[in-house]
Motif scaffolding. Structure first.
Motif: not given
Length: 423
Positions: A45-50, A97-101, A156-159
């Motif tokens: 899951v990728v919540n950051d498009k940077g 992968i959280h937003s703001g990564f 931040k990432v969550s596993l």
């Protein structure tokens, strides 16, 4: 004394023993010795498009494209979809992968850049004091201060690990996923070290601590398995109880009905006898279900979240096992008993593993066809998995097996001159 070796029976016993050992070795030792994680499905899951988030994604996916890759990434749009994916067995873990990564990685890079500029300006000021009064120097000083003003944050990432889906896989992922983020951390921090060394930058331990772990990973366990659930072995043991209970019950009930049919002149089982087997089987599996519940929940305090559903499920599974075993006995008599043992031995070797861990041989010709596997999947879902359905493909497969077994039982009444080997 040695004349016993002239009898065929002793040689037959030796042959049977060798065959059984060979079958057991093939099923148990062979299956376990070839176990290896192959293309294990994990959600991404990728919540950051940077840019930096995309770089991490490309690195992860590049490794999964390898022929013998251990991981196969499944792209998922939202974190709230994970529960359903774990319940359906679509994947066994996830990386979010959280937003703001990218923003946090950029902030770390800017902080390092600011430290480099600050050090160069300090050196220039010592060497040429008059330079500190110039406009360009002051502009660079303001820029450096702005870059180092904020303490850099960890990206931040969550596993996620679905522990109940398969405890063996969960244990692997609990170690492997943090190691994966450690490798990413090492790669990024090495870049920081290279940049710092090229610039001759000397960072204090306090400053370096802000950059040496660029990514912070949080491990989250879903569908947790408590110690009271026998370290994840509860579904396996309950499946064994169902099979063994129905195995013994079907044999004893078949012998009882076969003895009563001996007086028939044509040697056939009657429709009435088969119907009696079915009716008595319902009462037998009800006793099996209650017994399994009693020994798991009452005696050993294994958590059963929905007792009513558990009893109905165990009763239904035991009834299918009973029908299958009765069908084999009705058709083949005691000669069919080895077939039931083969099913039993082969199934026990593979059902605790997921398909991606088995070699093609055991996956295609043992795991995919054993009826015990479908029961194990249903019991595991009922006991461990949140929102898992017990009316899916596994339930449908057991239903087909049960219907086919009933047809076979009635078809056995058409076999003439039946000679039963009843002990």
């Amino acid at each position: 004394m040695f004349s016993v070796f002239k009898r065929k029976s002793i040689w037959i016993c030796m042959l049977v023993a060798a065959i059984l050992i060979g079958l057991f070795a093939f099923a148990q030792v062979g299956a376990r010795s070839t176990v290896k994680v192959r293309h294990l499905p994990l959600a991404l899951v990728v919540n950051d498009k940077g840019k930096d988030a995309n770089n991490v994604v490309k690195k992860l996916q590049k490794e999964s494209y390898k022929k013998n890759s251990e991981i196969k990434w499944v792209n998922v749009n939202h974190t709230n979809e994970l529960t359903k994916g774990f319940a359906s067995g679509k994947y066994y873990g996830a990386v979010v992968i959280h937003s703001g990564f990218t923003k946090d990685i950029n902030q770390q890079t800017d902080y390092l850049k600011g430290k480099i500029i600050t050090q160069k300006l300090d050196a220039l000021e010592v060497k040429t004091p008059m330079a500190a009064k110039t406009a360009p120097f002051q502009q660079q000083k303001v820029l450096a201060n702005s870059l180092t003003m904020k303490t850099p944050k960890q990206a931040k990432v969550s596993l996620y690990v679905s522990q109940g889906s398969n405890v063996t896989v969960a244990n692997i992922l609990t170690t492997a996923l943090p190691k994966m983020t450690d490798r990413l951390n090492q790669k990024i921090s090495n870049k920081y070290i290279t940049v710092a060394n090229k610039s001759g930058l000397t960072l204090s331990p306090q400053d370096w601590s802000k950059l040496q772990t660029p990514i912070h990973a949080t491990l989250i366990k879903r569908n947790k398995v408590s110690t009271k659930e026998i370290n994840g072995m509860a579904p396996f043991l309950v499946t064994i109880f169902c099979w063994l209970g129905s195995l013994i019950a079907s044999l004893l009930n078949w012998r009882d009905h076969s003895k009563n049919e001996k007086k028939r002149s044509d040697g056939r089982l009657s429709l009435t006898s088969v119907t009696s087997q079915l009716i008595s089987g319902v009462a037998i599996v009800a006793a099996i279900a209650v017994s399994v519940y009693f020994f798991t929940k009452v005696c050993y305090s294994v958590p059963i979240h929905d007792p009513k559903q558990f009893l109905l499920l165990i009763g239904g599974i035991s009834f299918v096992f009973y029908l299958l075993q009765s069908a084999v006995l009705d058709l083949l008599g005691l000669k069919g008993w080895p077939l039931l043992l083969i099913i039993w031995i082969g199934s026990m070797a593979v059902i605790t593993f997921i398909p991606q861990m088995l070699s093609p041989l055991y996956h295609n010709y043992v795991y995919d066809i054993t009826p015990i596997r479908f029961a194990y999947d249903l019991i595991l879902n009922q006991m461990y998995i949140t929102d898992a359905s017990i009316t899916g493909s596994s339930m449908l497969s057991l239903l087909y097996i049960g219907i086919a077994s009933i047809i076979a039982m009635y078809a056995s009444t058409l076999i003439k001159k039946r000679k039963e080997d009843i002990a």
